[in-house]
Design an enzyme around this catalytic site. Structure first.
Site, PDB file in Angstrom:
ATOM      1  N   ASP A   1      52.619  37.956  22.891  1.00 24.00           N
ATOM      2  CA  ASP A   1      52.550  36.766  23.742  1.00 24.00           C
ATOM      3  C   ASP A   1      52.059  37.250  25.099  1.00 24.00           C
ATOM      4  O   ASP A   1      52.839  37.764  25.906  1.00 24.00           O
ATOM      5  CB  ASP A   1      53.926  36.109  23.843  1.00 24.00           C
ATOM      6  CG  ASP A   1      53.985  35.019  24.909  1.00 24.00           C
ATOM      7  OD1 ASP A   1      52.917  34.511  25.306  1.00 24.00           O
ATOM      8  OD2 ASP A   1      55.109  34.687  25.350  1.00 24.00           O
TER       9      ASP A   1
ATOM     10  N   GLY B   1      50.877  36.914  28.679  1.00 26.53           N
ATOM     11  CA  GLY B   1      50.863  36.076  29.866  1.00 26.53           C
ATOM     12  C   GLY B   1      50.074  36.740  30.975  1.00 26.53           C
ATOM     13  O   GLY B   1      49.614  37.877  30.842  1.00 26.53           O
ATOM     14  N   ASN B   2      49.929  36.051  32.084  1.00 30.76           N
ATOM     15  CA  ASN B   2      49.150  36.590  33.190  1.00 30.76           C
ATOM     16  C   ASN B   2      49.793  37.809  33.831  1.00 30.76           C
ATOM     17  O   ASN B   2      49.089  38.679  34.337  1.00 30.76           O
ATOM     18  CB  ASN B   2      48.940  35.500  34.247  1.00 30.76           C
ATOM     19  CG  ASN B   2      47.979  34.433  33.783  1.00 30.76           C
ATOM     20  OD1 ASN B   2      46.784  34.661  33.676  1.00 30.76           O
ATOM     21  ND2 ASN B   2      48.506  33.252  33.477  1.00 30.76           N
ATOM     22  N   THR B   3      51.116  37.884  33.797  1.00 30.91           N
ATOM     23  CA  THR B   3      51.830  38.996  34.431  1.00 30.91           C
ATOM     24  C   THR B   3      52.498  39.907  33.414  1.00 30.91           C
ATOM     25  O   THR B   3      52.430  41.122  33.521  1.00 30.91           O
ATOM     26  CB  THR B   3      52.893  38.460  35.408  1.00 30.91           C
ATOM     27  OG1 THR B   3      52.275  37.594  36.358  1.00 30.91           O
ATOM     28  CG2 THR B   3      53.553  39.612  36.162  1.00 30.91           C
TER      29      THR B   3
ATOM     30  N   ASP C   1      49.989  29.535  24.334  1.00 29.11           N
ATOM     31  CA  ASP C   1      51.437  29.630  24.462  1.00 29.11           C
ATOM     32  C   ASP C   1      52.097  28.274  24.246  1.00 29.11           C
ATOM     33  O   ASP C   1      53.146  28.164  23.607  1.00 29.11           O
ATOM     34  CB  ASP C   1      51.828  30.219  25.813  1.00 29.11           C
ATOM     35  CG  ASP C   1      51.150  29.541  26.998  1.00 29.11           C
ATOM     36  OD1 ASP C   1      50.162  28.801  26.809  1.00 29.11           O
ATOM     37  OD2 ASP C   1      51.594  29.766  28.140  1.00 29.11           O
TER      38      ASP C   1
ATOM     39  N   ASP D   1      58.731  26.694  30.173  1.00 29.44           N
ATOM     40  CA  ASP D   1      58.274  28.063  29.933  1.00 29.44           C
ATOM     41  C   ASP D   1      58.058  28.716  31.297  1.00 29.44           C
ATOM     42  O   ASP D   1      57.086  28.431  31.999  1.00 29.44           O
ATOM     43  CB  ASP D   1      56.979  28.051  29.126  1.00 29.44           C
ATOM     44  CG  ASP D   1      56.652  29.417  28.534  1.00 29.44           C
ATOM     45  OD1 ASP D   1      57.141  30.425  29.068  1.00 29.44           O
ATOM     46  OD2 ASP D   1      55.904  29.473  27.539  1.00 29.44           O
TER      47      ASP D   1
ATOM     48  N   THR E   1      66.924  36.049  57.867  1.00 27.48           N
ATOM     49  CA  THR E   1      65.634  35.755  57.244  1.00 27.48           C
ATOM     50  C   THR E   1      65.677  35.842  55.721  1.00 27.48           C
ATOM     51  O   THR E   1      65.161  34.965  55.020  1.00 27.48           O
ATOM     52  CB  THR E   1      64.551  36.704  57.784  1.00 27.48           C
ATOM     53  OG1 THR E   1      64.442  36.513  59.193  1.00 27.48           O
ATOM     54  CG2 THR E   1      63.205  36.426  57.137  1.00 27.48           C
TER      55      THR E   1
END
Length: 258
Positions: free
Chosen positions: A6, A8-10, A109, A129, A184
């Site tokens: 599978d 994915g972009n990352t 996907d 997802d 912060t």
């Protein structure tokens, strides 16, 4: 044994299935520049940890949103495993209907998720997802993909905030103790996590309101458990949902690779 990807972009999820059950799964970074030989060496190491070798693999299949990575996997399958790569897309999937204006644009996907939900659960579902992008997939109990929505993933939102500002640091993406941040890091965590999860809750509410009926909310992807824990709108978590969808299509005797 079937090796399922599978992509994915990352991140890339990899699952090893023996025909009866999942043996092992892994999650590695997606690197489009990683050569087939390098990928083969990495897989050899992963498989060895599971007591498996290349010779035990009968087939390879993928749902990939990264075209260059798909080509690397094709090369890998043919050169190192002696088998063609099955690639899931709108032409090769069977047993579902893509009830959208442009079926050819539907991500593999999302197709895999539709197959898995229809086969495993048989319910009207909204699939969250959570990866690089956060997708909302609307799936009918009859196996019809009806469309959905696409939003930035939590990591993408955090990265954009840091890159577009001069003084804001990278922070751990977890809910702070209080909504009102007094420094912060806490203020960023509040805005990022509470803001993002608020978007998820509102999107689910709007989808259910528009759709009517009783929809089961299923979370998958790298942040599936966090989405469930942080939002309170998820009915079940299935981190292998996309891998399952690809496996199911292959097991049904998928259409020839495109």
């Amino acid at each position: 044994m079937l090796l399922v990807f599978d992509v994915g972009n990352t991140k890339t999820a990899i699952g090893l299935h023996d025909g009866e059950a999942w043996v092992r799964d892994w999650r590695i970074s997606t690197q489009a520049e990683r050569l087939a030989d390098e990928t083969a060496a990495l897989l050899d190491s992963l498989l060895a940890g599971a007591g498996v070798s290349r010779q035990d693999i009968d087939g390879l299949a993928a749902a990939s949103v990264v075209p260059s990575a798909t080509e690397i996997l094709r090369n890998l399958a043919e050169r190192h495993f002696g088998s063609p790569l099955f690639v899931l897309n709108h032409k090769t999937a069977r047993g579902i209907r893509l009830a959208v204006d442009t079926p050819e644009e539907t991500g593999p996907d999302r197709i895999a998720n539709t197959v898995a939900v229809h086969h495993l659960y048989g319910v009207d579902a909204i699939v969250l997802d959570a990866g690089t992008a956060l997708t909302f997939d609307v799936i009918s109990r009859e196996g019809e993909y009806r469309g959905g929505a696409i939003a930035p993933g939590l990591g993408v939102s955090a990265e954009a905030l840091v890159r577009r500002t001069a003084r804001l640091p990278r922070v751990e993406l977890r809910p702070p103790k209080r909504v009102v941040g007094t420094h912060t890091v806490a203020a960023m965590q509040s805005g990022l996590v509470h803001g993002w999860t608020g978007m998820v809750r509102e999107m689910v509410r709007l989808l259910k309101e528009e759709l009517g009926g009783n929809y089961t909310v299923i979370a998958t992807g790298g942040l599936a458990q966090q989405v469930a824990d942080w939002t309170g709108v998820v009915d079940l978590v299935d981190e292998r949902l996309t891998l399952e969808g690809v496996r199911i299509v292959v097991s049904r005797g998928a259409a020839p690779p495109a």
